[in-house]
Enzyme design. Structure first.
Site, PDB file in Angstrom:
ATOM      1  N   ASP A 341       0.979  -1.132  -0.055  1.00 26.45           N
ATOM      2  CA  ASP A 341      -0.121  -0.009   0.039  1.00 26.45           C
ATOM      3  C   ASP A 341       0.871   1.108   0.087  1.00 26.45           C
ATOM      4  O   ASP A 341       2.126   0.950  -0.093  1.00 26.45           O
ATOM      5  CB  ASP A 341      -0.770  -0.162   1.321  1.00 26.45           C
ATOM      6  CG  ASP A 341      -0.375  -0.015   2.752  1.00 26.45           C
ATOM      7  OD1 ASP A 341       1.243   0.169   2.575  1.00 26.45           O
ATOM      8  OD2 ASP A 341      -0.783   0.234   3.501  1.00 26.45           O
ATOM      9  N   ASP A 343       1.249   4.561   2.265  1.00 27.79           N
ATOM     10  CA  ASP A 343       0.907   5.132   3.623  1.00 27.79           C
ATOM     11  C   ASP A 343       1.633   6.993   3.731  1.00 27.79           C
ATOM     12  O   ASP A 343       2.570   7.199   3.244  1.00 27.79           O
ATOM     13  CB  ASP A 343       1.874   4.423   4.545  1.00 27.79           C
ATOM     14  CG  ASP A 343       1.643   3.166   4.695  1.00 27.79           C
ATOM     15  OD1 ASP A 343       0.679   2.532   5.129  1.00 27.79           O
ATOM     16  OD2 ASP A 343       2.584   2.522   4.338  1.00 27.79           O
ATOM     17  N   ASP A 436      -3.167   4.690   2.708  1.00 29.44           N
ATOM     18  CA  ASP A 436      -3.619   4.980   4.151  1.00 29.44           C
ATOM     19  C   ASP A 436      -3.196   6.478   4.340  1.00 29.44           C
ATOM     20  O   ASP A 436      -2.344   6.851   4.133  1.00 29.44           O
ATOM     21  CB  ASP A 436      -2.629   3.970   4.989  1.00 29.44           C
ATOM     22  CG  ASP A 436      -3.004   2.454   5.296  1.00 29.44           C
ATOM     23  OD1 ASP A 436      -4.224   2.111   4.666  1.00 29.44           O
ATOM     24  OD2 ASP A 436      -2.163   1.638   5.822  1.00 29.44           O
TER      25      ASP A 436
HETATM   26  N1  CTP Z   1       1.444   1.140  11.594  1.00 28.28           N
HETATM   27  C1  CTP Z   1       0.641   1.692  12.701  1.00 28.28           C
HETATM   28  N2  CTP Z   1      -0.493   1.475  12.950  1.00 28.28           N
HETATM   29  C2  CTP Z   1      -1.230   0.568  12.260  1.00 28.28           C
HETATM   30  C3  CTP Z   1      -0.926   0.325  10.832  1.00 28.28           C
HETATM   31  C4  CTP Z   1       0.605   0.356  10.711  1.00 28.28           C
HETATM   32  O1  CTP Z   1       1.603   2.253  13.550  1.00 28.28           O
HETATM   33  N3  CTP Z   1      -2.422   0.594  12.474  1.00 28.28           N
HETATM   34  C5  CTP Z   1       2.741   1.538  11.226  1.00 28.28           C
HETATM   35  C6  CTP Z   1       3.601   0.324  11.464  1.00 28.28           C
HETATM   36  O2  CTP Z   1       4.689   0.477  12.157  1.00 28.28           O
HETATM   37  C7  CTP Z   1       3.994  -0.252  10.069  1.00 28.28           C
HETATM   38  C8  CTP Z   1       4.072   1.322   9.151  1.00 28.28           C
HETATM   39  O3  CTP Z   1       3.041   1.790  10.014  1.00 28.28           O
HETATM   40  O4  CTP Z   1       5.680  -0.182   9.925  1.00 28.28           O
HETATM   41  C9  CTP Z   1       3.577   0.791   7.745  1.00 28.28           C
HETATM   42  O5  CTP Z   1       2.448  -0.055   7.909  1.00 28.28           O
HETATM   43  P1  CTP Z   1       2.211  -1.005   6.644  1.00 28.28           P
HETATM   44  O6  CTP Z   1       1.676  -0.104   5.429  1.00 28.28           O
HETATM   45  O7  CTP Z   1       1.400  -2.059   7.156  1.00 28.28           O
HETATM   46  O8  CTP Z   1       3.717  -1.612   6.415  1.00 28.28           O
HETATM   47  P2  CTP Z   1       4.982  -1.125   5.667  1.00 28.28           P
HETATM   48  O9  CTP Z   1       6.204  -1.136   6.290  1.00 28.28           O
HETATM   49  O10 CTP Z   1       4.478   0.144   4.807  1.00 28.28           O
HETATM   50  O11 CTP Z   1       4.917  -2.197   4.340  1.00 28.28           O
HETATM   51  P3  CTP Z   1       4.397  -2.583   2.912  1.00 28.28           P
HETATM   52  O12 CTP Z   1       5.254  -2.463   2.231  1.00 28.28           O
HETATM   53  O13 CTP Z   1       3.857  -4.058   3.229  1.00 28.28           O
HETATM   54  O14 CTP Z   1       2.987  -1.575   3.109  1.00 28.28           O
HETATM   55 MN    MN Z   2      -0.276   0.880   5.512  1.00 29.84          MN
HETATM   56 MN    MN Z   3       2.771   0.340   3.705  1.00 33.07          MN
END
Ligand code: CTP
Ligand code: MN
Ligand code: MN
Length: 512
Positions: A341, A343, A436
């Site tokens: 995703d 963020d 997100d």
């Molecule tokens: N996070 C958080 N609370 C949430 C979701 C996520 O604090 N409800 C933080 C986590 O520490 C995470 C970061 O936001 O490391 C990003 O989350 P995520 O998008 O799930 O992971 P990524 O590290 O961006 O990996 P990906 O490439 O799979 O998206």
């Molecule tokens: Mn995320």
């Molecule tokens: Mn992410």
């Protein structure tokens, strides 16, 4: 040290001798070496395995330390370890043996013939007081493993993973335990993965990981198996496991977690087609979107696509709050080239807080027909609350989980080029992307940024470190000093590391 003779007549003589001394099922191809593999610190099974392997490749390997032995191969032993052992063997002058590390044999096995024993392979006595044996001319410790911290926030972990062969295997095992809701073992594997990712070298022998934290017996035995066989039988078994395969499919749907997967599995579903075919199933709004855009969502988001989404988000946010900060967080901030995703952290230095921003952005995108799905979560933050004690707690920011329509023409890249125009004019010219959005008050911006940059394991260990080493409580909102009973202000991530007494770790070094 006596060099083994290599004249042709000698070789012939030796070959005849070999036939007499060590009757073997395998033809001896390399007579210039007579190997003895030391069992000490290696174990019977591994020794037997290596002896058989070397014999199969045409090496002469003695079971006993006979007079004909020229080379002794040892693993996890220093030169003095081997000499000490030899002293107890009553073999007279032990300087006639060439003492080699297992890395030499491993290289020989790889190429199927003897390789030249160079410095790094030779076990020699140290010239200094280093606790490590001198490794050839480099005079470096085998590995600086003594310095690997148990906390991910004290390690620098870039995306350059030298041990992917091992971490890939453990990811599969960790996932399997997650699917079986065995959190303890799952976490043990995650910690092992995290620590292996920070090692600046590829593990080729068990000695390489001596002193590395979080590598328990189970983990070590799997590493050993992968070193020896190139693969792990446990991983192979998991990959064939019906529950694992089904859970992997089910959880790939946005909105489907362990609970739903468990339910579907118990109902007898094994594939997504089977789930889709059952029209009586009640799906949530999120799951419906998950199925609808599944193909796009499982094909990862490329950096170019994330950059294009950034422009869309920034434009929409600035339409309402011209001064707002819009920051790409998550994996892409850590330098990843792909993600599941995109963020973003949004904050407005002017208003401090604006609850209307996210609803306004959503309305705008709806009007622009860019919004495929959204779930707006209101803030539950209370100023007086202490940071959460749980390392995995959700934060209290207002946020929005959405699926955006990203038009191919918005992606400025040759690499992620749109699929060729198809014959029908209704060809889809966009891709569904998970986004997100997190809205935070400017006073909490540094904490939110640190929290949303990840990785998850890095965040867990930051909190664990704050609690156990500093008597502080950290979450995505604040840092509280329990001794002084005060909240510590931070304007930047650097401030937070300083409060915690940690060296600053750059975002791209947080890929733990
Ligand atoms: N996070 C958080 N609370 C949430 C979701 C996520 O604090 N409800 C933080 C986590 O520490 C995470 C970061 O936001 O490391 C990003 O989350 P995520 O998008 O799930 O992971 P990524 O590290 O961006 O990996 P990906 O490439 O799979 O998206
Ligand atoms: Mn995320
Ligand atoms: Mn992410």
């Amino acid at each position: 040290m006596d060099k083994p003779s290599t004249t042709i007549s000698d070789l012939k003589k030796k070959r005849r001798m070999n036939a007499l001394i060590s009757p073997t099922l395998h033809e001896i191809k390399f007579n210039e070496f007579v190997l003895f593999i030391l069992e000490k610190k290696m174990g019977t099974t591994r020794r037997a395995f290596l002896m058989e392997l070397a014999r199969r490749k045409g090496f002469r390997v003695e079971s006993e330390l006979s007079d004909s032995v020229t080379h002794i191969v040892a693993e996890n032993n220093s030169c003095s370890d081997v000499l000490e052992w030899l002293a107890g063997q009553n073999v007279g002058d032990s300087s006639r043996f060439e003492l080699l590390d297992i890395s030499w044999l491993t290289e020989c096995m790889k190429v199927g013939k003897p390789v030249e024993a160079i410095g790094k392979h030779q076990l020699v006595m140290p010239r200094n007081n280093s606790p490590y044996p001198t490794v050839g001319s480099q005079n470096t410790p085998p590995l600086a493993t003594k310095e690997v911290s148990q906390y991910a926030c004290k390690r620098r972990t870039t995306l350059n993973n030298c041990n992917q062969k091992f971490t890939d295997a453990f990811e599969i095992l960790a996932k399997n335990f997650e699917f079986r809701e065995n959190e303890g073992i799952c976490l043990a594997f995650m910690r092992a993965i995290s620590v292996l990712k920070c090692l600046p070298f590829t593990i080729v022998r068990m000695r390489d990981i001596e002193g590395v934290p979080w590598l328990g017996e189970q983990v070590k035995s799997i590493i050993e198996e992968i070193i020896e066989d190139g693969e792990s039988s446990r991983v192979k078994a998991v990959l064939n496991d019906e529950r694992y395969k089904s859970f992997l499919l089910f959880t790939s749907i946005f909105g489907v977690g362990l609970k739903t997967s468990e339910k579907w599995y118990r109902q007898g579903f094994r594939t997504l087609d089977e789930v889709k075919a059952d029209k009586s199933l009640k799906l949530t709004k999120m799951q419906k979107a998950g199925f609808l855009y599944h193909e796009d969502l499982v094909s990862c988001v490329a950096k170019e696509e994330a950059d294009a989404v950034y422009l869309i988000v920034k434009e929409a946010v600035r339409a309402f709050l011209p001064e707002a900060l819009v920051t790409l967080t998550g994996g892409f901030r850590r330098g990843k080239k792909i993600g599941h995703d995109v963020d973003f952290l949004i904050s407005d230095p002017e208003s401090g807080e604006d609850e209307q921003l996210l609803p306004n952005v959503i309305k705008l995108w709806e009007k622009q027909e860019l919004l495929l799905y959204y779930d707006l979560v209101e803030s539950t933050f209370e100023k007086t609350k202490l940071p959460s004690r749980k390392v995995d707690a959700m934060d209290h920011f207002q946020k929005c989980f959405l699926i955006l329509k990203l038009h191919h023409q918005k992606v400025d890249s040759n690499r992620s080029k749109p699929p060729p125009e198809s014959k029908t004019h209704e060809a889809k010219n966009w891709k569904a992307i998970r986004v997100d959005l997190v809205m935070c008050p400017i006073q909490q911006y540094a904490y939110a940024l640190l929290g949303w940059t990840g990785s998850r394991q890095f965040e867990r260990d930051l909190r664990r470190y704050a609690t156990h080493e500093k008597k502080m409580m950290l979450d995505n909102h604040a840092l509280y000093d329990k001794t002084k009973k005060i909240f510590l202000k931070a304007e930047s991530e650097e401030d937070i590391f300083t409060h915690l007494g940690l060296d600053y770790i750059e975002p791209w070094e947080r890929n733990a």
